[in-house]
Design a protein around this motif. Structure first.
Motif, short mmCIF file in Angstrom:
data_model
loop_
_atom_site.label_atom_id
_atom_site.label_comp_id
_atom_site.label_asym_id
_atom_site.label_seq_id
_atom_site.Cartn_x
_atom_site.Cartn_y
_atom_site.Cartn_z
N ILE A 138 0.86 -1.19 0.00
CA ILE A 138 0.00 0.00 0.00
C ILE A 138 0.89 1.23 0.00
CG2 ILE A 138 -1.74 1.30 1.32
CD1 ILE A 138 -1.60 -2.26 2.07
N SER A 139 0.65 2.15 -0.94
CA SER A 139 1.48 3.35 -1.02
C SER A 139 0.61 4.60 -1.05
CB SER A 139 2.37 3.32 -2.26
OG SER A 139 1.60 3.53 -3.42
N ALA A 140 1.18 5.71 -0.57
CA ALA A 140 0.47 6.99 -0.61
C ALA A 140 1.51 8.10 -0.62
CB ALA A 140 -0.43 7.14 0.61
N GLY A 141 1.13 9.25 -1.17
CA GLY A 141 2.11 10.33 -1.23
C GLY A 141 1.55 11.63 -1.74
N GLU A 142 2.40 12.35 -2.50
CA GLU A 142 2.10 13.72 -2.88
C GLU A 142 0.87 13.88 -3.76
OE1 GLU A 142 5.91 16.69 -2.82
OE2 GLU A 142 5.69 15.39 -4.53
N ASP A 143 0.55 12.86 -4.56
CA ASP A 143 -0.59 13.03 -5.46
C ASP A 143 -1.93 12.73 -4.76
OD1 ASP A 143 -0.47 10.32 -5.24
OD2 ASP A 143 -0.22 9.90 -7.37
N ALA A 144 -1.88 12.48 -3.44
CA ALA A 144 -3.07 12.30 -2.60
C ALA A 144 -3.84 11.00 -2.88
CB ALA A 144 -4.02 13.51 -2.71
N VAL A 145 -3.33 10.16 -3.79
CA VAL A 145 -4.03 8.91 -4.10
C VAL A 145 -3.37 7.75 -3.33
CG1 VAL A 145 -4.70 7.32 -5.94
CG2 VAL A 145 -4.54 9.77 -6.41
N ILE A 146 -4.22 6.91 -2.72
CA ILE A 146 -3.70 5.72 -2.05
C ILE A 146 -3.84 4.55 -3.02
CG2 ILE A 146 -4.04 4.15 -0.10
CD1 ILE A 146 -5.31 6.77 1.23
N ARG A 147 -2.76 3.77 -3.15
CA ARG A 147 -2.78 2.68 -4.14
C ARG A 147 -2.43 1.36 -3.49
NH1 ARG A 147 -0.61 7.11 -6.72
NH2 ARG A 147 -1.65 7.70 -8.69
N ILE A 148 -3.04 0.29 -4.01
CA ILE A 148 -2.67 -1.07 -3.58
C ILE A 148 -2.06 -1.77 -4.79
CG2 ILE A 148 -3.52 -3.29 -2.74
CD1 ILE A 148 -5.64 -1.91 -1.19
N TRP A 149 -0.86 -2.32 -4.59
CA TRP A 149 -0.12 -2.99 -5.67
C TRP A 149 0.02 -4.47 -5.35
CZ3 TRP A 149 1.61 0.65 -9.32
CH2 TRP A 149 1.67 1.98 -8.88
N ASP A 150 0.08 -5.28 -6.38
CA ASP A 150 0.41 -6.69 -6.20
C ASP A 150 1.92 -6.79 -5.94
OD1 ASP A 150 1.41 -9.37 -7.00
OD2 ASP A 150 -0.69 -9.75 -7.51
N SER A 151 2.29 -7.43 -4.83
CA SER A 151 3.71 -7.40 -4.44
C SER A 151 4.57 -8.38 -5.25
CB SER A 151 3.85 -7.70 -2.95
OG SER A 151 3.40 -9.00 -2.67
N GLU A 152 3.95 -9.22 -6.05
CA GLU A 152 4.75 -10.13 -6.90
C GLU A 152 4.93 -9.58 -8.30
OE1 GLU A 152 3.88 -14.24 -6.94
OE2 GLU A 152 4.10 -14.45 -4.77
N THR A 153 3.83 -9.05 -8.87
CA THR A 153 3.90 -8.60 -10.27
C THR A 153 4.10 -7.10 -10.39
OG1 THR A 153 1.52 -8.25 -10.35
CG2 THR A 153 2.31 -10.45 -10.92
N GLY A 154 3.77 -6.36 -9.32
CA GLY A 154 3.87 -4.90 -9.39
C GLY A 154 2.66 -4.27 -10.05
N LYS A 155 1.62 -5.09 -10.32
CA LYS A 155 0.42 -4.57 -10.99
C LYS A 155 -0.39 -3.71 -10.02
CE LYS A 155 -3.54 -6.63 -13.15
NZ LYS A 155 -4.27 -7.37 -12.22
N LEU A 156 -0.97 -2.63 -10.53
CA LEU A 156 -1.83 -1.77 -9.71
C LEU A 156 -3.19 -2.45 -9.55
CD1 LEU A 156 -2.29 0.92 -8.28
CD2 LEU A 156 -3.03 1.87 -10.46
N LEU A 157 -3.61 -2.69 -8.30
CA LEU A 157 -4.87 -3.40 -8.05
C LEU A 157 -6.03 -2.45 -7.75
CD1 LEU A 157 -3.48 -6.27 -5.76
CD2 LEU A 157 -3.91 -6.36 -8.22
N LYS A 158 -5.74 -1.42 -6.92
CA LYS A 158 -6.81 -0.50 -6.54
C LYS A 158 -6.24 0.89 -6.30
CE LYS A 158 -10.15 -3.50 -4.15
NZ LYS A 158 -9.46 -4.79 -4.20
N GLU A 159 -7.12 1.88 -6.51
CA GLU A 159 -6.76 3.27 -6.19
C GLU A 159 -7.88 3.88 -5.38
OE1 GLU A 159 -6.07 5.65 -9.60
OE2 GLU A 159 -4.00 5.00 -9.85
N SER A 160 -7.53 4.79 -4.46
CA SER A 160 -8.58 5.45 -3.69
C SER A 160 -9.35 6.40 -4.60
CB SER A 160 -7.98 6.21 -2.51
OG SER A 160 -7.10 7.22 -2.97
N ASP A 161 -10.61 6.59 -4.28
CA ASP A 161 -11.50 7.41 -5.07
C ASP A 161 -11.18 8.89 -4.85
OD1 ASP A 161 -13.68 8.03 -6.62
OD2 ASP A 161 -14.98 8.27 -4.87
N LYS A 162 -11.12 9.64 -5.94
CA LYS A 162 -10.79 11.07 -5.84
C LYS A 162 -11.80 11.84 -4.99
CE LYS A 162 -7.26 12.45 -8.70
NZ LYS A 162 -6.29 11.43 -8.41
#
Length: 326
Positions: free
Chosen positions: A162-186
């Motif tokens: 799970i990552s978050a930062g300057e662009d205000a979006v929280i993201r969930i990534w697959d830790s094996e493939t690096g694929k983006l799974l989910k993003e927080s709603d704007k």
């Protein structure tokens, strides 16, 4: 509550972390030297010398034998907790902002800042049991999010990051493939940069703090927004009580504006909110500058705050705190 004042850093605090048993507290600051303290009386045990820049973040292994620190000098160091010797140094092309051990301590997720032409990145490193076999290779590298990633942590069973930062979006990534799974709603998510991210004791949800003057509680699997806590100042840090239904939030305005305001007007207090009812239940004053770091002891009976003023304040709760009626 009379706080214990811990003065071991010459520059502003950046991060605080307890070990699993809650008897040791590790602190990071802009003065290059991560420090370890006894968590009950605030006695300083030692410092880890070797970084040449601000130390932004640290984590300690489950058995309290290893410490990992990320620094603006573009290195992440792995330390032996007892002997203050650096076991290994991971070198990067950009400042390292966030570090987090996986469950089992076999992996670490590290984030690097955007630097010159480089994008920010999330990198996963394998942590060898025997430090002589340690290598610097990344198992996974995720490039992408715009701006700085202020924090990245492991999700349940190390399956996600799970990552978050300057662009205000929280993201969930697959830790094996690096694929983006989910993003927080704007619409429901943060509107301004996310400054902090901390997980609950059981790892099922997490708290984010943002410069939009709010902190939010999220489900770690579905990224559903559970609760929102609104304050009247930017939030730099937050922590979830492992014992009671409380969250603590701290912040204050930018260091630029601090000199113009008195410490009362500056709102430099740690505010306690009821986790479920989202209502403010109290505050703890004391810092002479914004609060940059907060941590609850794993037993829930004390908490620490670290400020722009270079002090760590250790608060043991008195019995009244455990009987607060809402």
């Amino acid at each position: 509550m009379r706080p214990i004042l811990m003065k071991g850093h010459e520059r502003p605090l950046t991060f605080l972390k307890y070990n699993r048993e809650g008897d040791l507290l590790f602190s990071c600051a802009k003065d290059h030297n991560p420090t370890v303290w006894f968590a009950d009386n605030g006695e300083r045990l030692g410092t880890y010398k070797g970084h040449n820049g601000t130390v932004w973040c640290c984590d300690v292994s489950r058995d309290s034998t290893r410490l990992i620190t990320g620094s603006a000098d573009a290195t992440v160091k792995l330390w032996n907790v007892k002997s203050d010797s650096a076991l290994f140094t991971f070198k990067f092309d950009a400042p390292a902002r966030s570090v987090d051990f996986s469950v089992g301590d076999k992996l670490a997720v590290i984030t690097t800042d955007p630097f010159m032409e480089l994008q920010s990145s999330i990198q996963v490193k394998r942590i060898a049991r025997d430090s002589s076999e340690q290598t610097g290779e990344s198992v996974l590298t995720i490039k992408g999010p715009e701006g700085r990633i202020s924090r990245a942590v492991w999700g349940p069973l190390n399956k996600t990051i799970i990552s978050a930062g300057e662009d205000a979006v929280i993201r969930i990534w697959d830790s094996e493939t690096g694929k983006l799974l989910k993003e927080s709603d704007k619409e429901t998510g943060h509107q301004n940069p996310v400054t902090s991210l901390s997980k609950s004791a059981d790892g099922s949800y997490f708290l984010t703090g943002s410069l939009d003057k709010s902190a939010r509680l999220w489900d770690i699997r579905t990224l559903t927004l559970i609760k929102t806590y609104v304050t009247e100042r930017p939030v730099n840090a937050g922590a979830i009580s492992p014992l009671l239904d409380h969250v603590v939030i701290g912040g204050g305005q930018d260091a630029l504006h601090v000199t113009m305001t008195g410490h009362r007007a500056g709102k430099f207090e740690a505010k306690f909110f009821h986790k479920i009812l989202q209502e403010e239940i109290g505050g703890v004053k004391g810092h002479f500058g914004p609060i940059n770091a907060l941590a609850f002891n794993p037993d829930g009976r004390s908490f620490t705050s670290g400020g722009e003023d270079g002090y760590i304040r250790l608060h043991h709760f008195d019995s009244d705190y455990f009987n607060i009626k809402m």
